[in-house]
Design an enzyme around this catalytic site. Sequence first.
Site, PDB file in Angstrom:
ATOM      1  N   ASP A 136       0.831  -1.204   0.000  1.00 12.95           N
ATOM      2  CA  ASP A 136       0.000   0.000   0.000  1.00 12.95           C
ATOM      3  C   ASP A 136       0.867   1.257   0.000  1.00 12.95           C
ATOM      4  O   ASP A 136       1.948   1.270   0.589  1.00 12.95           O
ATOM      5  CB  ASP A 136      -0.891  -0.028   1.251  1.00 12.95           C
ATOM      6  CG  ASP A 136      -2.081   0.910   1.127  1.00 12.95           C
ATOM      7  OD1 ASP A 136      -2.296   1.473   0.031  1.00 12.95           O
ATOM      8  OD2 ASP A 136      -2.798   1.084   2.120  1.00 12.95           O
ATOM      9  N   HIS A 165       2.935   3.247  -9.091  1.00 15.85           N
ATOM     10  CA  HIS A 165       2.776   1.812  -9.348  1.00 15.85           C
ATOM     11  C   HIS A 165       4.047   1.230  -9.997  1.00 15.85           C
ATOM     12  O   HIS A 165       4.426   0.094  -9.713  1.00 15.85           O
ATOM     13  CB  HIS A 165       1.559   1.565 -10.245  1.00 15.85           C
ATOM     14  CG  HIS A 165       0.261   1.936  -9.571  1.00 15.85           C
ATOM     15  ND1 HIS A 165      -0.025   1.612  -8.268  1.00 15.85           N
ATOM     16  CD2 HIS A 165      -0.821   2.626 -10.026  1.00 15.85           C
ATOM     17  CE1 HIS A 165      -1.223   2.061  -7.941  1.00 15.85           C
ATOM     18  NE2 HIS A 165      -1.718   2.690  -8.995  1.00 15.85           N
ATOM     19  N   LEU A 186      11.089 -20.557  -4.411  1.00 15.54           N
ATOM     20  CA  LEU A 186      10.101 -19.665  -3.800  1.00 15.54           C
ATOM     21  C   LEU A 186       8.794 -19.797  -4.572  1.00 15.54           C
ATOM     22  O   LEU A 186       8.806 -19.809  -5.805  1.00 15.54           O
ATOM     23  CB  LEU A 186      10.581 -18.207  -3.879  1.00 15.54           C
ATOM     24  CG  LEU A 186       9.560 -17.143  -3.452  1.00 15.54           C
ATOM     25  CD1 LEU A 186       9.438 -17.101  -1.917  1.00 15.54           C
ATOM     26  CD2 LEU A 186       9.957 -15.747  -3.948  1.00 15.54           C
TER      27      LEU A 186
HETATM   28  C1  FPP Z   1      -1.658   0.206  -3.408  1.00 16.92           C
HETATM   29  O1  FPP Z   1      -1.273   1.525  -3.537  1.00 16.92           O
HETATM   30  C2  FPP Z   1      -1.179  -0.624  -4.494  1.00 16.92           C
HETATM   31  C3  FPP Z   1      -1.958  -1.194  -5.458  1.00 16.92           C
HETATM   32  C4  FPP Z   1      -3.416  -1.041  -5.553  1.00 16.92           C
HETATM   33  C5  FPP Z   1      -1.429  -2.033  -6.521  1.00 16.92           C
HETATM   34  C6  FPP Z   1      -0.158  -2.761  -6.278  1.00 16.92           C
HETATM   35  C7  FPP Z   1       0.536  -2.861  -7.568  1.00 16.92           C
HETATM   36  C8  FPP Z   1       1.869  -2.843  -7.726  1.00 16.92           C
HETATM   37  C9  FPP Z   1       2.821  -2.858  -6.605  1.00 16.92           C
HETATM   38  C10 FPP Z   1       2.478  -2.766  -9.076  1.00 16.92           C
HETATM   39  C11 FPP Z   1       2.290  -3.908  -9.989  1.00 16.92           C
HETATM   40  C12 FPP Z   1       2.287  -5.249  -9.366  1.00 16.92           C
HETATM   41  C13 FPP Z   1       2.882  -6.341  -9.886  1.00 16.92           C
HETATM   42  C14 FPP Z   1       2.696  -7.693  -9.236  1.00 16.92           C
HETATM   43  C15 FPP Z   1       3.741  -6.259 -11.056  1.00 16.92           C
HETATM   44  P1  FPP Z   1      -2.389   2.641  -3.654  1.00 16.92           P
HETATM   45  O2  FPP Z   1      -2.519   3.006  -5.088  1.00 16.92           O
HETATM   46  O3  FPP Z   1      -3.651   2.196  -2.987  1.00 16.92           O
HETATM   47  O4  FPP Z   1      -1.707   3.805  -2.846  1.00 16.92           O
HETATM   48  P2  FPP Z   1      -2.431   4.955  -2.025  1.00 16.92           P
HETATM   49  O5  FPP Z   1      -3.199   4.303  -0.914  1.00 16.92           O
HETATM   50  O6  FPP Z   1      -1.280   5.763  -1.528  1.00 16.92           O
HETATM   51  O7  FPP Z   1      -3.303   5.698  -2.998  1.00 16.92           O
END
Ligand code: FPP
Length: 248
Positions: free
Chosen positions: A28, A45, A139
């Site tokens: 997050d 992201h 893994l």
């Molecule tokens: C949360 O941050 C993250 C996500 C909803 C997506 C996670 C995705 C990635 C780490 C990138 C791609 C993944 C892979 C497996 C290649 P948020 O957008 O909710 O952050 P915020 O709460 O600060 O808005």
Amino acid sequence: MSAAPAPKGAAGLAGGSRIPRHVAIIMDGNGRWAEKRGLPRVAGHKAGAEAVRRAMQSAVDHGVEVLTLYAFSSENWKRTSEEIADLTGLMRFYLERELATLHKEGVKLRLIGDYSAFGPDLVARLDRAIDHTATNQRLTLVVALNYGSRAEIVAAARNLAEKAVAGDVDAQMIDEDALAGELQTRGLPELDLLIRTSGEVRLSNFLLWQAAYAELMFVGTLWPDFAERDFAAALEQFAARERRFGGR
Ligand code: FPP
């Protein structure tokens, strides 16, 4: 009262090893990371995807057997179509670029969640990656895509009910193992450690059943900043915690 027996899979830990067999992460804070820098959310992201590589490497280096990552929740469809396209585009790009490395590192890919929702092209790529890495053993990387824990539990209960109606299962014999055996995480070691980054203190419908005895860690670091040393620090904290599994 004597200590309750450790759940299956965690027995090795109670027996002395302090490395968690199964670590899950709610990644997050990508959006806030980007916002702090005046960048579009997609930049967060992208940086988050780099953090995924580091976490995977850390898991391999420390001898963690299973790393489960919450990449896309069933709630994430509420985001703008642009952000959803960015996220799926990133997954496609990442799969393409990293598959050979994953394979070389001995990583086996497994998915939880209804990933059919991502359309035939991405589904085909994901299935190919699963097949390609199926025999790897170093893994297991479990990626949660369009995943929601309550829906997973409901589906498991429905499967058991159907088996009971068909006469394949005696309803009186349904126990925790029977339900766990219908979850998408079946066969994986018990979840030992669940980490959420960015300072939010919620499970957000992630692995609710599986987290029953897991150590929970909520860290302030935004996911794109989560580095090898943060992973190592979490494992150190885990090792220092005394796990009682309901005993005293
Ligand atoms: C949360 O941050 C993250 C996500 C909803 C997506 C996670 C995705 C990635 C780490 C990138 C791609 C993944 C892979 C497996 C290649 P948020 O957008 O909710 O952050 P915020 O709460 O600060 O808005």
